[in-house]
Scaffold this motif. Structure first.
Motif, PDB file in Angstrom:
ATOM      1  N   MET A   1       0.820  -1.207   0.000  1.00 52.62           N
ATOM      2  CA  MET A   1       0.000   0.000   0.000  1.00 52.62           C
ATOM      3  C   MET A   1       0.851   1.254   0.000  1.00 52.62           C
ATOM      4  N   GLU A   2       2.200   1.048   0.108  1.00 49.15           N
ATOM      5  CA  GLU A   2       3.085   2.207   0.141  1.00 49.15           C
ATOM      6  C   GLU A   2       3.073   2.888  -1.219  1.00 49.15           C
ATOM      7  N   ASN A   3       2.867   2.071  -2.223  1.00 47.04           N
ATOM      8  CA  ASN A   3       2.982   2.560  -3.588  1.00 47.04           C
ATOM      9  C   ASN A   3       1.846   3.515  -3.940  1.00 47.04           C
ATOM     10  N   SER A   6      -0.408   2.532  -7.039  1.00 53.04           N
ATOM     11  CA  SER A   6      -1.377   1.463  -6.814  1.00 53.04           C
ATOM     12  C   SER A   6      -2.532   1.986  -5.971  1.00 53.04           C
ATOM     13  N   ARG A   7      -2.209   2.876  -5.011  1.00 50.39           N
ATOM     14  CA  ARG A   7      -3.279   3.474  -4.225  1.00 50.39           C
ATOM     15  C   ARG A   7      -4.247   4.234  -5.119  1.00 50.39           C
ATOM     16  N   ASN A   8      -3.668   5.004  -6.028  1.00 50.03           N
ATOM     17  CA  ASN A   8      -4.522   5.784  -6.921  1.00 50.03           C
ATOM     18  C   ASN A   8      -5.388   4.891  -7.801  1.00 50.03           C
ATOM     19  N   TYR A  10      -6.547   1.951  -6.916  1.00 53.77           N
ATOM     20  CA  TYR A  10      -7.654   1.499  -6.062  1.00 53.77           C
ATOM     21  C   TYR A  10      -8.728   2.573  -5.946  1.00 53.77           C
ATOM     22  N   MET A  11      -8.252   3.807  -5.908  1.00 53.95           N
ATOM     23  CA  MET A  11      -9.180   4.896  -5.603  1.00 53.95           C
ATOM     24  C   MET A  11     -10.039   5.309  -6.789  1.00 53.95           C
ATOM     25  N   PRO A  13     -12.298   3.875  -8.991  1.00 46.99           N
ATOM     26  CA  PRO A  13     -13.750   3.658  -8.982  1.00 46.99           C
ATOM     27  C   PRO A  13     -14.429   4.313  -7.784  1.00 46.99           C
ATOM     28  N   TYR A  14     -13.744   4.289  -6.654  1.00 47.28           N
ATOM     29  CA  TYR A  14     -14.330   4.861  -5.444  1.00 47.28           C
ATOM     30  C   TYR A  14     -14.473   6.383  -5.566  1.00 47.28           C
ATOM     31  N   TRP A  17     -17.280   7.207  -7.743  1.00 52.04           N
ATOM     32  CA  TRP A  17     -18.534   7.055  -7.005  1.00 52.04           C
ATOM     33  C   TRP A  17     -18.809   8.299  -6.169  1.00 52.04           C
ATOM     34  N   ILE A  18     -17.774   8.779  -5.464  1.00 46.02           N
ATOM     35  CA  ILE A  18     -17.971   9.961  -4.617  1.00 46.02           C
ATOM     36  C   ILE A  18     -18.427  11.154  -5.460  1.00 46.02           C
TER      37      ILE A  18
END
Lengths: 267, 269
Positions: A1-3, A6-8, A10-11, A13-14, A17-18
Motif C-alpha cells: 500500500m506504500e505505492n 497502486s493506491r490511486n 484502487y481509488m 472507482p471509489y 462514485w464519490i
C-alpha cells in the motif's frame, strides 16, 4: 500500500462514485431548487418555503419526529438495560434485531390489518369494553407504527453502550452509598449518553422522511418533509419546490449531525 | 449489573418481544385464512400460496429483486473494498477524515433525499429509469456501508505484514490477494451481506428511480398495500420471513466467526 500509483488505482472507482453519487446529487438538488415549475430561474421556491403552509408542515414534521424519537427512547432504554442483565444477552439482542430485518412495508401492511375496522386492535378494544374506534388513518397509528419500526434501531446502540459499561463503576457508586436512582442518573446515563445520541440520530432524521407510512397508515393526514418531497417529485412534478424542501432537509441533517456527531451506527 | 431480574422487568421484556413479533405472526397466521380478510379466521387453506406460485408477474419481480441485490452487492463490495484500501493508504489524517465524511453522507441521508437526487441525476444523464437506474442506485448506497465494515479490519492489520510480504518479493497483486484480502475477509463478507439486505429491503430509493416497466418486491408490496388487504401479500410475507431468518442465521454465523469489529453492527435505516 506504500505505492502511490497502486493506491490511486484502487481509488479510481471509489473516487468516481464519490463525485457521481455523493457530490453531484447534492449539487443537482441545490441547482434545481432555483427553478420554478415552468423551468425559469427564480427564488420563488425559497419564498414559498417561508410561507405559513410550508413552515407549519416543517414544524409538524419536526413535532412528529420528536414524538417518535422520544417515545422510542423511553421504551428502548429500559429494554436495552434489562437485556444486558439477561443470560444469553447476545441471543436476546439478536431476537430484538430480527424484526428490523423484515421488510418495512410488510410491517406497515400488517398494521393495516391490525388497526383496521375489524382488526385485532379493535376486537381487543371491544373485549375490554371501550368499543371499536377509528384507529387506522389517524396520527396515533402513524406514531405507533413509526415507533414500532424504529425501536430496534434505538435499542441496539444503547445496548452496546450499556454493555461496554465497566461494572466496577457501579459497585463503586453503591459502595459510596448511592441509591439505584442516583447511580442511574449520575453514573449509568452519562456514561451511555453516546449510545443514546446515536440512537436519536438513527431515528430522528429518518422519522422526518417516512413518506410511505404517512400514505399507508396515516392516510395522508400526516404530512412530513419526506411526504412533501415525494409529492413534489412524483405527483405534482414540481421538482424545484421538492428540491427546495430537500435542501432544507439536508441542512437540518448536517446541523443535526453537527450537534450529535457522526457515529458509526450501533458502535 | 448482576442483579436478579425481577418479575416486573420480565413482564416488560415479554411485552416488548410480544409487540415486536405480534404483527409478523399476525400476517403469517392470516396467510392461511380461507376467508379473504385479515380479521375473522374462517378455515385453513394454502390457496394464497398456490396463487402466489402461479403469479408469473410476481415471480419475475422476485427474480428482478434478487438479480439487483446480488449484482449490486457484488459490485459495491468490489468498489467498497478498493475504496477502503485506498482510504487506509492515505497518510494525512485530514484527507482520511474528508473521505470518510463524504463516504458517510449517503449512510445518514434520508432515503427520500437519496431517491430524489438520484432521480434528478439519472434524468440529467439521460439514463432511462428501469433496471439500470435501480442497479446503479443500489450500488451507490451500498458502497459506503461496505467501506464502513471493511475499514476497521484494515486498521487492525499491522503494516509490517505488508512490508514483510514485499521484502519477501511479493508483487502488488500478491500482496492484495495473499495478504490483505484474506486478512479482511470477515469484513468483506459482512459488507457483502449488508449490501445484499440493504438492496433487498430498499423501498424509498427504488420507488424514485424505478420506471413503469420495472419493479422490485418492496415497490410491488407498496402498490398492493395501497389497494388494501389481499392475503397474497400475507403468503408472500411468510415466505420472506422464512428467507430472512435463514439470512440472519448465515449472517450471524459469519459475524460470530469474525468475532471483533463487525459484531452487532447494524447500519440499517
Amino acid at each position: 500500500m506504500e505505492n502511490k500509483s497502486s493506491r490511486n488505482l484502487y481509488m479510481v472507482p471509489y473516487a468516481l462514485w464519490i463525485i457521481l453519487f455523493v457530490i453531484a446529487p447534492i449539487l443537482l438538488v441545490l441547482y434545481y431548487s432555483f427553478f420554478d415549475i415552468e423551468g425559469n430561474f427564480s427564488l420563488v421556491n425559497y419564498k414559498n418555503f417561508f410561507t405559513p403552509v410550508y413552515l407549519q408542515m416543517t414544524l409538524s414534521s419536526f413535532w412528529y419526529a420528536f414524538l417518535i424519537t422520544a417515545i422510542a427512547l423511553i421504551i428502548a432504554y429500559p429494554t436495552a438495560y434489562l437485556l444486558t442483565r439477561t443470560k444469553h444477552k447476545q441471543l436476546w439482542l439478536l431476537l430484538i434485531i430480527v424484526p428490523s430485518w423484515i421488510n418495512l412495508l410488510l410491517k406497515a401492511y400488517a398494521f393495516i390489518g391490525i388497526f383496521g375496522t375489524y382488526g385485532a386492535a379493535n376486537s381487543f378494544l371491544e373485549w375490554v369494553g371501550i368499543g371499536s374506534r377509528q384507529l387506522l388513518f389517524t396520527d396515533f397509528s402513524f406514531v405507533f407504527v413509526s415507533v414500532y419500526i424504529f425501536i430496534p434501531f434505538m435499542i441496539l446502540p444503547i445496548f452496546n453502550a450499556l454493555d461496554n459499561l465497566n461494572p466496577s463503576l457501579l459497585y463503586a457508586a453503591k459502595d459510596l452509598g448511592a441509591s439505584g436512582w442516583t447511580t442511574f442518573l449520575k453514573v449509568i446515563f452519562p456514561l451511555t449518553i453516546d449510545g443514546v445520541k446515536s440512537g436519536i440520530q438513527v431515528v430522528f432524521i429518518p422519522a422526518l422522511s417516512l413518506f410511505m407510512l404517512t400514505r399507508l397508515i396515516a392516510g395522508n393526514r400526516v404530512i412530513t418533509l419526506g411526504t412533501a418531497i415525494e409529492q413534489h417529485f412524483l405527483v405534482t412534478q414540481d421538482w424545484g419546490m421538492g428540491s427546495t424542501i430537500a435542501v432544507f432537509l439536508i441542512l437540518i441533517m448536517f446541523l443535526f449531525m453537527g450537534l450529535t456527531g457522526f457515529r458509526k451506527r450501533g458502535a | 449489573m448482576e442483579r436478579k431480574s425481577s418479575f416486573a422487568s420480565n413482564i416488560f421484556l415479554i411485552l416488548i418481544f410480544f409487540i415486536l413479533y405480534a404483527p409478523i405472526f399476525y400476517l403469517i397466521f392470516y396467510s392461511f385464512n380461507s376467508g379473504g380478510t385479515m380479521s375473522g379466521f374462517e378455515g385453513f387453506t394454502l390457496d394464497w400460496y398456490k396463487e402466489l406460485l402461479h403469479d408469473t408477474r410476481l415471480l419475475i419481480i422476485v427474480l428482478n429483486t434478487l438479480v439487483i441485490a446480488l449484482l449490486s452487492a457484488l459490485i459495491s463490495t468490489v468498489i467498497g473494498v478498493f475504496g477502503a484500501i485506498g482510504i487506509q493508504a492515505y497518510k494525512r489524517r485530514q484527507t482520511k477524515n474528508t473521505l470518510l465524511a463524504l463516504n458517510n453522507i449517503l449512510v445518514v441521508s434520508p432515503d427520500v433525499i437519496i431517491g430524489a437526487s438520484f432521480l434528478i441525476l439519472f434524468t440529467m444523464a439521460g439514463i432511462q429509469l428501469g433496471f439500470y437506474s435501480v442497479l446503479l442506485s443500489h450500488i451507490a448506497f451500498s458502497i459506503p456501508i461496505v467501506v464502513l465494515l471493511v475499514l476497521p479490519k484494515l486498521m487492525e492489520m499491522s503494516p509490517t505484514l505488508i512490508d514483510a510480504a514485499r521484502d519477501l518479493g511479493a508483487s502488488q497483486w500478491n500482496v492484495l490477494t495473499k495478504v490483505i484480502l484474506p486478512y479482511i475477509a470477515p469484513g468483506v463478507f459482512a459488507g457483502f451481506f449488508m449490501a445484499l439486505t440493504y438492496s433487498l429491503d430498499d423501498f424509498a430509493v427504488t420507488f424514485f428511480v424505478t420506471g413503469n416497466g420495472f419493479s422490485t418486491l418492496s415497490v410491488e408490496i407498496y402498490s398492493l398495500a395501497r389497494r388494501g388487504i389481499s392475503l397474497n401479500i400475507n403468503a408472500l410475507s411468510t415466505l420472506l420471513f422464512v428467507v430472512t431468518i435463514v439470512l440472519v442465521v448465515i449472517y450471524y454465523y459469519f459475524t460470530q466467526r469474525s468475532s471483533s469489529g463487525t459484531k452487532g453492527v447494524d447500519f440499517r435505516r
